[in-house]
Design an enzyme around this catalytic site. Sequence first.
Site, PDB file in Angstrom:
ATOM      1  N   LYS A   1     -20.495  -3.718  11.398  1.00 15.31           N
ATOM      2  CA  LYS A   1     -19.825  -4.955  11.180  1.00 15.31           C
ATOM      3  C   LYS A   1     -18.289  -4.754  11.790  1.00 15.31           C
ATOM      4  O   LYS A   1     -17.390  -4.821  10.772  1.00 15.31           O
ATOM      5  CB  LYS A   1     -19.906  -5.078   9.764  1.00 15.31           C
ATOM      6  CG  LYS A   1     -20.197  -6.408   9.323  1.00 15.31           C
ATOM      7  CD  LYS A   1     -20.508  -6.732   7.682  1.00 15.31           C
ATOM      8  CE  LYS A   1     -19.478  -5.675   6.591  1.00 15.31           C
ATOM      9  NZ  LYS A   1     -19.580  -6.493   5.182  1.00 15.31           N
TER      10      LYS A   1
ATOM     11  N   ARG B   1      -2.726  -6.218  -8.167  1.00 18.02           N
ATOM     12  CA  ARG B   1      -1.713  -7.396  -8.263  1.00 18.02           C
ATOM     13  C   ARG B   1      -1.756  -8.513  -9.370  1.00 18.02           C
ATOM     14  O   ARG B   1      -0.906  -9.187  -9.895  1.00 18.02           O
ATOM     15  CB  ARG B   1      -1.699  -8.079  -6.812  1.00 18.02           C
ATOM     16  CG  ARG B   1      -1.102  -7.262  -5.462  1.00 18.02           C
ATOM     17  CD  ARG B   1      -1.247  -7.699  -4.359  1.00 18.02           C
ATOM     18  NE  ARG B   1      -2.940  -7.545  -4.096  1.00 18.02           N
ATOM     19  CZ  ARG B   1      -3.625  -7.900  -2.902  1.00 18.02           C
ATOM     20  NH1 ARG B   1      -2.930  -8.276  -1.940  1.00 18.02           N
ATOM     21  NH2 ARG B   1      -5.034  -7.638  -2.905  1.00 18.02           N
TER      22      ARG B   1
ATOM     23  N   SER C   1      -2.910  -8.133   3.036  1.00 22.87           N
ATOM     24  CA  SER C   1      -3.280  -7.952   4.440  1.00 22.87           C
ATOM     25  C   SER C   1      -3.905  -9.449   4.873  1.00 22.87           C
ATOM     26  O   SER C   1      -3.440  -9.451   6.182  1.00 22.87           O
ATOM     27  CB  SER C   1      -4.354  -6.901   4.396  1.00 22.87           C
ATOM     28  OG  SER C   1      -3.829  -5.444   3.881  1.00 22.87           O
TER      29      SER C   1
ATOM     30  N   HIS D   1       0.865  -1.270   0.028  1.00 23.07           N
ATOM     31  CA  HIS D   1      -0.138   0.051   0.104  1.00 23.07           C
ATOM     32  C   HIS D   1       0.862   1.326  -0.058  1.00 23.07           C
ATOM     33  O   HIS D   1       0.484   2.334  -0.817  1.00 23.07           O
ATOM     34  CB  HIS D   1      -0.981   0.136   1.102  1.00 23.07           C
ATOM     35  CG  HIS D   1      -1.826  -0.939   1.149  1.00 23.07           C
ATOM     36  ND1 HIS D   1      -1.960  -1.705   2.441  1.00 23.07           N
ATOM     37  CD2 HIS D   1      -2.933  -1.626   0.353  1.00 23.07           C
ATOM     38  CE1 HIS D   1      -3.062  -2.566   2.098  1.00 23.07           C
ATOM     39  NE2 HIS D   1      -3.542  -2.697   0.851  1.00 23.07           N
TER      40      HIS D   1
HETATM   41  P1  ADP Z   1      -9.927  -3.646   0.103  1.00 22.30           P
HETATM   42  O1  ADP Z   1     -10.626  -4.331   1.153  1.00 22.30           O
HETATM   43  O2  ADP Z   1     -10.882  -2.482  -0.409  1.00 22.30           O
HETATM   44  O3  ADP Z   1      -9.679  -4.600  -0.989  1.00 22.30           O
HETATM   45  P2  ADP Z   1      -7.167  -3.427   0.935  1.00 22.30           P
HETATM   46  O4  ADP Z   1      -6.855  -2.846   2.088  1.00 22.30           O
HETATM   47  O5  ADP Z   1      -7.123  -4.933   0.779  1.00 22.30           O
HETATM   48  O6  ADP Z   1      -8.713  -3.245   0.555  1.00 22.30           O
HETATM   49  O7  ADP Z   1      -6.531  -2.869  -0.339  1.00 22.30           O
HETATM   50  C1  ADP Z   1      -6.735  -1.624  -0.894  1.00 22.30           C
HETATM   51  C2  ADP Z   1      -5.979  -1.513  -2.506  1.00 22.30           C
HETATM   52  O8  ADP Z   1      -4.609  -1.860  -2.231  1.00 22.30           O
HETATM   53  C3  ADP Z   1      -6.583  -2.388  -3.205  1.00 22.30           C
HETATM   54  O9  ADP Z   1      -6.741  -1.631  -4.640  1.00 22.30           O
HETATM   55  C4  ADP Z   1      -5.695  -3.496  -3.504  1.00 22.30           C
HETATM   56  O10 ADP Z   1      -5.771  -4.110  -4.634  1.00 22.30           O
HETATM   57  C5  ADP Z   1      -4.428  -2.838  -3.380  1.00 22.30           C
HETATM   58  N1  ADP Z   1      -3.216  -3.701  -2.802  1.00 22.30           N
HETATM   59  C6  ADP Z   1      -3.472  -4.461  -1.691  1.00 22.30           C
HETATM   60  N2  ADP Z   1      -2.210  -4.966  -1.616  1.00 22.30           N
HETATM   61  C7  ADP Z   1      -1.286  -4.521  -2.499  1.00 22.30           C
HETATM   62  C8  ADP Z   1      -0.128  -4.840  -2.810  1.00 22.30           C
HETATM   63  N3  ADP Z   1       0.786  -5.798  -2.338  1.00 22.30           N
HETATM   64  N4  ADP Z   1       0.604  -4.056  -3.893  1.00 22.30           N
HETATM   65  C9  ADP Z   1      -0.293  -3.329  -4.614  1.00 22.30           C
HETATM   66  N5  ADP Z   1      -1.494  -2.957  -4.371  1.00 22.30           N
HETATM   67  C10 ADP Z   1      -2.319  -3.579  -3.127  1.00 22.30           C
END
Ligand code: ADP
Length: 153
Positions: free
Chosen positions: A43, A93, A131, A19
Amino acid sequence: MNRRVAIFPGSFDPFTKGHEDIVLRGLELFDEIIVAIGHNVQKNVRYFEIEKMVGYIEKTFVDQPNVSVMVYNELTADLAKKHKANFLLRGLRNTTDFEYENSIAQVNRYLNAELESVFLITSPQFAAISSSIIREVHRYNGNIGDFLPYQID
Ligand code: ADP
């Protein structure tokens, strides 16, 4: 000239180096980035406490005055209108991310025609960071420090 403001929405449970990379690269494109942690009060199923995560993300970008952090509990499209943000920043990704992001972007376009979704492809060194995997490792007492841009306490 209009300032280019982008919202980077997500669960950020936790915020990872993947991120951080999207935000830092986004700063080349936008004047301001708002990292917005989506939080559904009804939630409450987070693993990492939301206020703590706000603090960690703020610490990560302490040297970047154009990055701010907030928690929200409404449509991302409405949040963007409120903050005069014309861009939604997201990371990609793999094809699974693409399928999901494609649907969200279509809905957001429908809800707020001014809002342009912008996708950055992950940097290869962060492609495997998610995550959900970090939460699993942490749950069983594994070391997650290498995946995070801040120290957890
Ligand atoms: P959500 O629950 O909305 O998917 P996330 O916190 O999982 O939120 O992810 C937020 C954004 O960051 C999403 O667009 C996700 O695809 C992107 N993202 C998550 N991990 C990575 C990573 N390792 N590299 C690039 N983008 C990522």
